[in-house]
Design an enzyme around this catalytic site. Structure first.
Site, PDB file in Angstrom:
ATOM      1  N   SER A   1      24.399   0.950  11.508  1.00 43.72           N
ATOM      2  CA  SER A   1      23.953  -0.250  12.223  1.00 43.72           C
ATOM      3  C   SER A   1      25.144  -1.069  12.640  1.00 43.72           C
ATOM      4  O   SER A   1      26.169  -1.103  12.001  1.00 43.72           O
ATOM      5  CB  SER A   1      23.059  -1.089  11.308  1.00 43.72           C
ATOM      6  OG  SER A   1      21.847  -0.412  11.093  1.00 43.72           O
TER       7      SER A   1
ATOM      8  N   CYS B   1      25.927   2.355   7.725  1.00 44.79           N
ATOM      9  CA  CYS B   1      25.685   3.706   7.231  1.00 44.79           C
ATOM     10  C   CYS B   1      26.604   4.766   7.818  1.00 44.79           C
ATOM     11  O   CYS B   1      26.477   5.938   7.470  1.00 44.79           O
ATOM     12  CB  CYS B   1      24.247   4.118   7.512  1.00 44.79           C
ATOM     13  SG  CYS B   1      23.076   3.028   6.707  1.00 44.79           S
TER      14      CYS B   1
ATOM     15  N   GLU C   1      29.049   0.925   2.184  1.00 47.26           N
ATOM     16  CA  GLU C   1      28.758  -0.489   2.325  1.00 47.26           C
ATOM     17  C   GLU C   1      28.513  -1.137   0.975  1.00 47.26           C
ATOM     18  O   GLU C   1      28.009  -2.247   0.891  1.00 47.26           O
ATOM     19  CB  GLU C   1      27.615  -0.767   3.294  1.00 47.26           C
ATOM     20  CG  GLU C   1      26.334  -0.052   3.042  1.00 47.26           C
ATOM     21  CD  GLU C   1      25.315  -0.440   4.092  1.00 47.26           C
ATOM     22  OE1 GLU C   1      25.113   0.348   5.033  1.00 47.26           O
ATOM     23  OE2 GLU C   1      24.729  -1.522   3.974  1.00 47.26           O
TER      24      GLU C   1
ATOM     25  N   ASN D   1      17.443   6.665   1.229  1.00 48.84           N
ATOM     26  CA  ASN D   1      18.524   6.467   2.190  1.00 48.84           C
ATOM     27  C   ASN D   1      19.812   6.194   1.439  1.00 48.84           C
ATOM     28  O   ASN D   1      19.978   5.127   0.847  1.00 48.84           O
ATOM     29  CB  ASN D   1      18.174   5.269   3.097  1.00 48.84           C
ATOM     30  CG  ASN D   1      19.263   4.986   4.116  1.00 48.84           C
ATOM     31  OD1 ASN D   1      20.251   5.714   4.211  1.00 48.84           O
ATOM     32  ND2 ASN D   1      19.073   3.925   4.888  1.00 48.84           N
TER      33      ASN D   1
ATOM     34  N   ASP E   1       0.850  -1.192   0.000  1.00 48.86           N
ATOM     35  CA  ASP E   1       0.000   0.000   0.000  1.00 48.86           C
ATOM     36  C   ASP E   1       0.886   1.242   0.000  1.00 48.86           C
ATOM     37  O   ASP E   1       1.432   1.635   1.032  1.00 48.86           O
ATOM     38  CB  ASP E   1      -0.908  -0.025   1.237  1.00 48.86           C
ATOM     39  CG  ASP E   1      -1.877   1.131   1.233  1.00 48.86           C
ATOM     40  OD1 ASP E   1      -1.963   1.861   2.253  1.00 48.86           O
ATOM     41  OD2 ASP E   1      -2.557   1.334   0.200  1.00 48.86           O
TER      42      ASP E   1
ATOM     43  N   THR F   1      15.232  -2.135  14.941  1.00 48.11           N
ATOM     44  CA  THR F   1      16.217  -1.176  14.445  1.00 48.11           C
ATOM     45  C   THR F   1      15.918   0.249  14.913  1.00 48.11           C
ATOM     46  O   THR F   1      16.640   1.178  14.591  1.00 48.11           O
ATOM     47  CB  THR F   1      16.262  -1.164  12.897  1.00 48.11           C
ATOM     48  OG1 THR F   1      14.979  -0.739  12.412  1.00 48.11           O
ATOM     49  CG2 THR F   1      16.569  -2.530  12.329  1.00 48.11           C
TER      50      THR F   1
ATOM     51  N   HIS G   1      21.421  11.167  10.610  1.00 49.72           N
ATOM     52  CA  HIS G   1      21.337  10.059   9.663  1.00 49.72           C
ATOM     53  C   HIS G   1      19.882   9.886   9.290  1.00 49.72           C
ATOM     54  O   HIS G   1      19.004  10.009  10.138  1.00 49.72           O
ATOM     55  CB  HIS G   1      21.889   8.774  10.278  1.00 49.72           C
ATOM     56  CG  HIS G   1      21.687   7.603   9.369  1.00 49.72           C
ATOM     57  ND1 HIS G   1      22.144   7.589   8.078  1.00 49.72           N
ATOM     58  CD2 HIS G   1      21.034   6.427   9.550  1.00 49.72           C
ATOM     59  CE1 HIS G   1      21.802   6.436   7.501  1.00 49.72           C
ATOM     60  NE2 HIS G   1      21.121   5.715   8.369  1.00 49.72           N
TER      61      HIS G   1
ATOM     62  N   ARG H   1      11.459  -3.911  13.652  1.00 49.85           N
ATOM     63  CA  ARG H   1      11.207  -2.797  14.558  1.00 49.85           C
ATOM     64  C   ARG H   1      12.328  -2.632  15.590  1.00 49.85           C
ATOM     65  O   ARG H   1      12.457  -1.576  16.198  1.00 49.85           O
ATOM     66  CB  ARG H   1       9.852  -2.973  15.243  1.00 49.85           C
ATOM     67  CG  ARG H   1       8.695  -2.793  14.265  1.00 49.85           C
ATOM     68  CD  ARG H   1       7.368  -2.813  14.973  1.00 49.85           C
ATOM     69  NE  ARG H   1       7.295  -1.784  15.998  1.00 49.85           N
ATOM     70  CZ  ARG H   1       7.055  -0.498  15.758  1.00 49.85           C
ATOM     71  NH1 ARG H   1       6.861  -0.084  14.520  1.00 49.85           N
ATOM     72  NH2 ARG H   1       7.023   0.368  16.749  1.00 49.85           N
TER      73      ARG H   1
END
Lengths: 349, 386, 133
Positions: A297, A113, A81, A267, A28, A202, A235, A200
């Site tokens: 991360s 990142c 990366e 991103n 969606d 993260t 970020h 979630r």
């Protein structure tokens, strides 16, 4: 005092809208756009990669640095990366392309990142230590998102380059702080094509905890509060996270606006806060204070306080402004072209 | 310098000749030439071939062909100048006889292009261009000529219809050539609708991939008279090169190597371009024929396209070009094309063109123009009835 | 073909930095550099960098492409006349191929040119993009 002598960014022309991706996977679109605060992202064509983006960003940084001789650059570090080779540094090709070889130190950086901000951190310290006249830090990525995964809507491409030095600064680096813990929020095992993430998980303990950890420690070190700053760049894996963390830390929409690029860029991973910084410098005035905090991360954040100098007015238009690269001459592609460009289609090779 | 003649010619089958190898194609053409000329020995052999190494992994073919012709011991060497290889081989034979070093020399050309994949064939052909500054960037052969075409169209208003007219005419002639790879007529509509290869060139603007060989016997006039078979005189030979990179040529709408080669051949022959009555020119792509006709001075720059459209270069036209069917319809086994052009000129001048392909009015003097790559080399010969 | 690595490496100054030779007598510039000026026979030259903008003087669109560019076909290849008069051939990228025209202003950008499959080295060099700023 070390700081930025020249800065520049480079972005692809191609874009893909959230609707295009959502259509294919039956997602969606409006709810992704709302939830991520993101409308479209940049797409690198097959002939663009981290190395090519880095070269163009570095050339823009050299233009703003004025008459420096590339041979005086003592180090080149590219954080990404999506380095094109697993073994063979991106930095060697970029240094060769800008004429900075052979008397130069080179290493490729990685830390999800925040690889780009790491390069910036190390370069500032080299110059502060008096080890070299100039050090070039580049943040660049052409990151991949797994098909049908939430990250496919945002994984984008871009680069920012900063030549750090002691004299003729555009922006002084007043303070830095790095904050890091072992955090399994997002990773990619060797030989895997796409990364994996903890959904979630993260959020709160990963992105927010480390961004706040670094920023608060930095503010304390500097004896400053959010109100002392003209601008802030965080970020930006999507539009939502940097806005929320900014508000939580006491920053306002006006402060983050110039560097808040994810809604239309996506991103850019290692490039995210660095490219945001270039867009902010493009509009900053002498005396402005800019807070920049990356997040990678794994996890960690590098935070910096920049103070803009008089020189910004002389050099800002010596190279193309980031805003122009963001807004103008865009080529929209459909999902098929996107999948072909990003080599997601299995071929007989 | 002695007078030099061509006294016998031969052609192998041309096309996708699965049953014949590189050496077998050569032997077929060579034996026919020897038979038709009545010679009982050769003094030396020149073999034109662009890329036997890349196509079939075979080099050292001067020796190989002498061997399989049943003449081990014969002085033999391979001559290479991309698609002008056998035109240059013919020039070497001419020089050797003219200089008095030999009396009977075979000039031949051969190429075997279908024993490898299409991609490998394309790679081999691309070696005729600048590897580091053209091919490295993705330019293909059709691409280089397409760039020439766009420049020509932009400067002179050459049109799609003019390009198509070259192909249509050459197919009309080739339909009558028993050796031709594609012996059938085509229409301008077919050309204009055929699949685009490199804008503006479509597949029917491009010569094909072909296996084939051609051979001619070159002798002194004294020897030709002795042999008693129909012969023609080679009045002049001219050769030239130019910058390899298309980008470095002074004018991309003309092929200077062809201009110089033609000037030099005509000078040696003591003739001018106006004395020529017909020609075989190197139509590797339709635009090439147009550009060459202007480069050799037959037409003013920009005029060859309209002239072709008006039928001036048709078999019955003012100046027949490519009565053989040209590279387009006859085929283009790259190393063999140059000598095959001489074969056609010989046939026309001795009244031996088959199937109603004979140029009306019995022409007395003709030209063969061969070139390599995108025009970095070219070789021209002027021939006359004896 | 492993010989490709040294061949490519040797051309870095030209492919990465557009280094050309400019001859003293004629002032003419050549990429790749030459030892002898074809115009004058002069052997004295200085190494210069070509300017990074120019105009397209001719082009084509390659639709049947060699395998290295399968993902990019159809693509445009053009000859560009740089602002110092030197001409160079390269791909035109970052635009709709229908937009490529003789006279179009372009700038040089550093791009991936080709690679030897998934395992071989990546060759970088110059391509042309429309000059929009």
């Amino acid at each position: 005092m070390a700081g930025i002598v020249g800065y520049g960014a480079h972005l692809p022309r191609h874009r893909i809208k959230v609707e295009e991706i959502a259509k294919v996977w039956g997602a969606d679109a409006p709810s992704y756009k709302r939830g991520l605060m993101l409308r479209e992202k940049s797409v690198p064509p097959p002939d663009m990669d981290t190395i090519t983006l880095s070269v163009e960003a570095a050339k823009n940084a050299l233009k703003r640095a004025g008459n420096i001789d590339p041979a005086d650059i003592g180090a080149i570090y590219i954080g990404s990366e999506s380095h094109p080779y697993a073994v063979k540094p991106s930095g060697t090709t970029v240094a060769e392309a800008i004429g900075a070889t052979p008397d130069i130190h080179c290493a490729d950086y990685e830390f999800a990142c925040k690889a780009g901000s790491e390069a910036m951190f190390v370069c500032i310290n080299h110059v502060t230590a008096g080890a070299m006249l100039y050090a070039l830090a580049i943040a660049a990525d052409t990151s991949q998102g797994a098909p049908s995964d939430a990250l496919e809507f945002s994984a984008a491409a871009g680069a920012a380059a900063f030549i750090m030095g002691k004299d003729n600064l555009i922006a002084e680096c007043l303070y830095t702080h790095s904050y890091m813990t072992d955090m399994p929020d997002f990773w990619r095992r060797e030989h895997q094509f796409y990364p994996q993430h903890g959904g979630r998980f993260t959020g709160e303990e990963a992105y927010f905890a480390h961004t706040k950890g670094a920023t608060n420690a930095l503010l304390k070190k500097a004896g400053m509060t959010a109100k002392d700053f003209t601008y802030a760049v965080f970020h930006q894996p999507n539009g939502k996270f940097p806005q929320k963390v900014a508000f939580d830390l006491g920053f306002t929409q006006e402060q983050i606006d110039p560097g808040w690029l994810a809604p239309i860029l996506g991103n850019t991973y290692s490039g995210a806060s660095p490219i945001g910084l270039t867009a902010t410098l493009d509009v900053a005035q002498p005396g402005d204070l800019i807070m920049m905090c990356s997040y990678g991360s794994g996890a960690g954040s590098d935070a910096f306080v920049w103070k803009v100098t008089e020189r910004i007015n002389e050099v800002r238009d010596k190279a193309v402004r980031t805003r122009k690269l963001l807004d103008e001459n865009l080529i929209y592609v459909d999902y098929g072209t996107y999948a072909k460009f990003r080599r997601k289609i299995r071929k007989n090779d | 310098m002695r007078d030099v003649c061509v006294v016998g010619v031969g052609m192998s089958q041309w096309g996708e000749v699965w049953r014949k190898s590189l050496r077998q194609l050569f032997v077929d053409a060579a034996l026919e030439a020897i038979d038709k000329s009545g010679v009982d020995h050769l003094d030396s052999l020149y073999v034109g071939c662009m890329s036997s190494g890349l196509f079939v992994g075979q080099e050292h073919i001067g020796a190989l062909m002498a061997d399989y012709l049943g003449m081990p011991g014969l002085p033999a060497v391979r001559v290479e100048s991309a698609c002008a290889s056998s035109g240059m081989a013919f020039r070497q034979a001419f020089i050797e006889v003219a200089a008095g070093v030999s009396d009977i020399v075979m000039a031949s050309g051969v190429e075997k292009m279908t024993d490898c994949s299409g991609a490998d064939a394309t790679f081999a052909l691309a070696t005729a261009a600048d590897q580091e500054y053209e091919v490295f960037h993705g330019a293909t052969f059709p691409g280089l000529y397409a760039m020439m075409a766009h420049a020509h169209m932009d400067k002179y208003g050459t049109t799609r219809e003019m390009l198509s007219a070259v192909s249509v005419k050459n197919h009309k002639n080739g339909a009558k050539n028993p050796v031709a790879q594609y012996p059938f007529e085509i229409t301008p509509e077919q050309v204009a609708k055929s699949v685009m290869i490199a804008d503006p060139l479509r597949i029917l603007d491009c010569s094909p991939i072909t296996d084939g060989a051609a051979a001619v016997i070159v002798t002194s006039e004294e020897m030709a008279k002795k042999l008693g078979k129909p012969y023609i005189k080679v009045l002049g030979s001219g050769s030239a090169t130019d910058y390899m990179q298309l980008a470095q040529r002074e004018d991309m709408t003309t092929i200077k190597a062809a201009t110089l080669a033609a000037e030099r051949a005509l000078k040696m022959a003591g003739k001018t371009i106006k004395d020529m009555q017909f020609a075989e020119v190197h139509d590797c792509f339709t635009i090439a024929e147009i550009v060459v006709l202007e480069s050799i001075g037959l037409y003013k720059p920009g005029q060859a396209g309209p002239a072709t459209l008006a039928g001036e270069t048709a078999l019955e036209g003012k100046f027949p070009v490519n009565s053989s069917g040209g590279l387009k319809s006859k085929g283009h086994p790259v190393g063999a094309t140059g000598v095959a052009q001489v074969v056609e000129v010989y046939k026309q001048l001795t009244g031996q063109a088959e199937n109603g392909r004979q140029i009306p009015g019995s022409p007395k003097i003709g030209m063969a123009q061969n070139m390599g790559g995108s025009g970095a080399s070219s070789v021209v010969h002027i021939m006359e009835v004896a | 073909m492993t010989m490709f690595v040294s061949r490519n490496w040797r051309e870095y100054p030209q492919r990465y930095r557009l280094e050309a030779s400019k001859f003293k007598k004629s002032g003419k510039t050549y990429l790749p550099p030459r030892a002898i000026d074809p115009k004058t026979g002069d052997k004295e030259f200085e190494t210069v960098k070509l300017p990074d903008t120019g105009k397209i003087v001719t082009y084509t669109i390659i639709r049947t492409a060699p395998s290295q560019w399968g993902d990019e076909a159809p693509y445009a290849v053009a000859i560009t006349e740089m602002t110092d008069g030197t001409r160079l051939m390269g791909q035109v990228t970052d635009c709709d191929i229908e937009q490529v025209k003789i006279g179009m202003e372009v700038r040089v950008e550093f791009r991936r040119i080709q690679s030897e499959g998934h395992q071989g080295v990546i060759s970088y060099g110059y391509k042309f993009v429309p000059k929009w700023y």
